[in-house]
Each structure stands twice: as structure tokens, then as C-alpha cells.
Design an enzyme around this catalytic site. Structure first.
Site, PDB file in Angstrom:
ATOM      1  N   HIS A 144       9.245  -3.403   3.276  1.00  0.00           N
ATOM      2  CA  HIS A 144       8.816  -3.652   1.891  1.00  0.00           C
ATOM      3  C   HIS A 144      10.025  -3.991   1.015  1.00  0.00           C
ATOM      4  CE1 HIS A 144       5.635  -0.624   3.245  1.00  0.00           C
ATOM      5  NE2 HIS A 144       4.910  -1.676   2.910  1.00  0.00           N
ATOM      6  N   SER A 163       6.681  -0.284  10.022  1.00  0.00           N
ATOM      7  CA  SER A 163       5.317  -0.199   9.506  1.00  0.00           C
ATOM      8  C   SER A 163       5.105   1.218   8.974  1.00  0.00           C
ATOM      9  CB  SER A 163       4.335  -0.459  10.652  1.00  0.00           C
ATOM     10  OG  SER A 163       3.056   0.015  10.298  1.00  0.00           O
ATOM     11  N   SER A 164       4.300   1.308   7.923  1.00  0.00           N
ATOM     12  CA  SER A 164       3.994   2.638   7.383  1.00  0.00           C
ATOM     13  C   SER A 164       3.307   3.491   8.448  1.00  0.00           C
ATOM     14  CB  SER A 164       3.081   2.518   6.160  1.00  0.00           C
ATOM     15  OG  SER A 164       3.660   1.629   5.233  1.00  0.00           O
ATOM     16  N   MET A 215       0.838  -1.197   0.000  1.00  0.00           N
ATOM     17  CA  MET A 215       0.000   0.000   0.000  1.00  0.00           C
ATOM     18  C   MET A 215       0.876   1.252   0.000  1.00  0.00           C
ATOM     19  SD  MET A 215      -3.411  -0.973   2.059  1.00  0.00           S
ATOM     20  CE  MET A 215      -2.814  -0.735   3.709  1.00  0.00           C
ATOM     21  N   LYS A 257       5.142  -9.890   9.483  1.00  0.00           N
ATOM     22  CA  LYS A 257       4.585  -8.894  10.407  1.00  0.00           C
ATOM     23  C   LYS A 257       3.058  -9.005  10.455  1.00  0.00           C
ATOM     24  CE  LYS A 257       3.951  -4.579   9.469  1.00  0.00           C
ATOM     25  NZ  LYS A 257       2.664  -3.994   9.853  1.00  0.00           N
ATOM     26  N   ASP A 258       2.460  -9.205   9.278  1.00  0.00           N
ATOM     27  CA  ASP A 258       1.004  -9.363   9.209  1.00  0.00           C
ATOM     28  C   ASP A 258       0.714 -10.858   9.135  1.00  0.00           C
ATOM     29  OD1 ASP A 258       0.202  -6.427   8.873  1.00  0.00           O
ATOM     30  OD2 ASP A 258       1.771  -6.688   7.381  1.00  0.00           O
TER      31      ASP A 258
HETATM   32  P1  AMP Z   1       1.521  -2.909   3.469  1.00  0.00           P
HETATM   33  O1  AMP Z   1       2.057  -1.881   2.549  1.00  0.00           O
HETATM   34  O2  AMP Z   1       1.486  -2.497   4.904  1.00  0.00           O
HETATM   35  O3  AMP Z   1       0.224  -3.520   2.986  1.00  0.00           O
HETATM   36  O4  AMP Z   1       2.575  -4.097   3.437  1.00  0.00           O
HETATM   37  C1  AMP Z   1       2.915  -4.734   2.233  1.00  0.00           C
HETATM   38  C2  AMP Z   1       3.675  -5.985   2.558  1.00  0.00           C
HETATM   39  O5  AMP Z   1       4.858  -5.649   3.266  1.00  0.00           O
HETATM   40  C3  AMP Z   1       2.872  -6.943   3.467  1.00  0.00           C
HETATM   41  O6  AMP Z   1       3.086  -8.273   3.026  1.00  0.00           O
HETATM   42  C4  AMP Z   1       3.494  -6.701   4.821  1.00  0.00           C
HETATM   43  O7  AMP Z   1       3.398  -7.798   5.691  1.00  0.00           O
HETATM   44  C5  AMP Z   1       4.945  -6.427   4.436  1.00  0.00           C
HETATM   45  N1  AMP Z   1       5.622  -5.718   5.512  1.00  0.00           N
HETATM   46  C6  AMP Z   1       5.205  -4.590   6.121  1.00  0.00           C
HETATM   47  N2  AMP Z   1       6.050  -4.254   7.123  1.00  0.00           N
HETATM   48  C7  AMP Z   1       7.007  -5.199   7.138  1.00  0.00           C
HETATM   49  C8  AMP Z   1       8.165  -5.423   7.959  1.00  0.00           C
HETATM   50  N3  AMP Z   1       8.481  -4.620   8.961  1.00  0.00           N
HETATM   51  N4  AMP Z   1       8.926  -6.499   7.677  1.00  0.00           N
HETATM   52  C9  AMP Z   1       8.602  -7.341   6.673  1.00  0.00           C
HETATM   53  N5  AMP Z   1       7.537  -7.184   5.873  1.00  0.00           N
HETATM   54  C10 AMP Z   1       6.743  -6.140   6.112  1.00  0.00           C
END
Ligand code: AMP
Length: 280
Positions: free
Chosen positions: A37, A186-187, A30, A150-151
């Protein structure tokens, strides 16, 4: 780097690569990209000839309108990071590309995996995640797709979804990338002040201590001291700490059982911070 917004052009380019014998890795995000990421992108680049990253803030997975409205957007710096990493394609669709006016929201049978933990606190969240991934996997039919531990609940749901829909993409789960103090990147961490962000390492250190107690068989003491540790920090509210089976996500009080993971969310000065640690 190909910059695509359009469904047909994206799929056509992936198919050209596949016809030429290239393997394709896919990293759905996202945006507001950070090292977490980028670690997925690097893994994809290691394992595939071509890497596609998508940036799409998916409205259907937000349960709070304000969370969606204030979700960080940093497209131009994201693009710079993707260029630096040597990503082959960015897919950055508009909402109407993913959800055209005649789109019918789907309900997937997730065998209850979407009901507890995050699903309990954010009803409909995982159905939203599945709707967007169903669309994205059709537009980017990659060999492998990369998700972060993380998720954790999301990764279990994604495995289930791929099986349910017969999606040919292999799901790869990558470790949590952390800030120096242990805070899972985290974002949403951008919503903390610098000082709070520096303090927020206590969540991971409390998880490590929990794991140590569990290793010694001191289960109750581990859980009690985790709860106490969190409560000692100003502005920190424990939303949950659950010890669950890694496949079923069912809570267990048989702590001797193998394949356990501790999942937690701490609300720290209004920001939900997710983290987890495997217990064996
Ligand atoms: P998001 O943009 O938050 O939807 O995350 C996109 C992908 O990046 C998802 O698969 C998350 O689990 C992964 N992600 C987010 N934060 C981390 C982190 N700190 N370490 C590893 N993967 C992450």
C-alpha cells in the site's frame, strides 16, 4: 493530515484543492496497511500535490461472510503509517456513508471481465468492487488513482469501469511489492504463521521458473513443473494457474502470443495467496 469520515466534507476539501490548482492522487485500500500500500502512496505523492488514502473494508466485495468478519483491522497503526508517509487526507467512512439505506446496488456491464478467474471463484466480487469504486470516485474525484498489479484482474476491471462511467481519473498500476522471500505482500498474509509465511516464497520462485520455461518456448514443461512445484509443498493447493491475455483476460493456449500474464492462486494452509507474473 485531514481525517474525514463524511462524504460532503471530503468532496468539499478535494474541490478546495482543485480550485487552488493542486493535483490530487487517490489510493483506495481496505486498511491493514503494508509496504505494498505504501508503495502506491509514495507513487501518488511523487506524481501529485495532494494524496488521499481511503480505508474502507467493503462488505459488498466479500463472498464469504467469515472472510469479511475476520478481515484484519489495524486502524491506529495504519494512521501512524499514513502520518509518516505525509498523506494529506484519510477518508475512513462508515458503511452507511458508502451505502446509505436507500442505496440501490448496481450491476455494471463488465463485458465478462468479472466472470472468470477470481470472478468465477468469487461470484459478485467484482460487482462489489465496482459499486464501492463508483461511490469512492464520486467522493474523491482525483486526477489519478493508484492500484497494485497484485490484483491484476481488478486493474483490468477498473480500467473498464472508468471508461464505462466516463470517470475522469487516470488509473495508474504499480508493481507488486514482495517480502524478502518473494511472497507478494497482502493483508491476508497475517493469517499465516511466521513459519508458513517464511516458506511461502515458493509461489513466486515457481512463477519465475515458469517464465524462464516460457522464454525458451518450453510451454508445456513450464506449466507441468509449476503444478508439480506447488504440489510438493505441504498444505499447498493450486486453485488455478491461468495464462491469459493482459487486456481481455481470456485464457490462451497460443503461448507464442504477445501480452500474456500468468495468474495464480495458491491456497496455503487455508489462506488464498494471489500472485502473477508477466510472461513477456
Ligand atoms: P487492499 O487493501 O487489499 O484492497 O489493496 C489496496 C490496493 O493496494 C490495491 O490496489 C492492491 O492491489 C494494492 N496492493 C495490495 N498488495 C500489494 C502489493 N504487495 N504490492 C503492490 N500493491 C499492492
Amino acid at each position: 493530515m485531514h481525517y474525514q469520515k463524511n462524504e460532503n466534507d471530503t468532496l468539499a476539501q478535494i474541490n478546495v484543492w482543485k480550485r487552488n490548482g493542486f493535483t490530487v492522487g487517490f489510493v483506495p485500500t481496505m486498511g491493514a496497511l503494508h509496504e505494498g500500500h505504501l508503495s502506491l502512496i509514495r507513487k501518488s505523492k511523487e506524481e501529485n500535490d495532494k494524496t488521499v488514502c481511503s480505508i474502507f473494508v467493503n462488505p459488498t466485495q466479500f463472498t464469504e461472510k467469515s472472510d469479511f468478519a475476520t478481515y484484519p483491522k489495524t486502524l491506529s497503526s495504519d494512521i501512524n503509517l499514513l502520518l509518516k508517509e505525509g498523506v494529506d487526507m484519510l477518508f475512513n467512512p462508515a458503511a452507511k456513508t458508502i451505502y446509505p439505506p436507500d442505496y440501490k446496488t448496481k450491476q455494471y456491464d463488465l463485458a465478462g471481465l468479472d466472470k472468470n478467474l477470481e470472478g468465477h471463484l468469487r461470484p459478485g466480487h467484482f460487482q462489489g468492487v465496482c459499486n464501492v469504486l463508483d461511490r469512492l470516485f464520486k467522493i474523491v474525484p482525483a486526477d489519478r488513482a493508484y492500484f497494485g498489479q497484485k490484483d491484476f484482474q481488478q486493474t483490468v476491471v477498473v480500467f473498464h469501469l472508468c471508461k464505462l462511467l466516463g470517470i475522469q481519473t487516470d488509473v495508474v498500476v504499480c508493481p507488486i511489492i514482495r517480502e524478502e522471500n518473494g511472497l507478494a505482500m497482502s493483508s491476508r498474509n497475517n493469517r499465516l504463521t511466521d513459519e508458513l509465511r517464511k516458506n511461502a516464497g515458493f509461489i513466486f520462485s515457481s512463477l519465475i521458473q515458469l517464465k524462464q520455461y516460457f522464454k525458451q518456448g518450453n510451454f508445456k514443461q513450464g506449466i507441468d513443473s509449476f503444478i508439480k512445484n506447488i504440489s510438493e509443498h505441504d498444505g499447498a493447493n493450486l486453485e488455478y494457474l491461468k495464462i491469459v491475455n493482459m487486456q481481455s483476460l481470456q485464457e490462451t493456449d497460443n503461448y507464442e502470443q504477445k501480452s500474456k500474464i500468468a495468474l495464480t492462486v495458491v491456497n496455503y494452509h487455508g489462506v488464498r495467496l494471489l500472485d502473477n507474473i508477466r510472461l513477456d
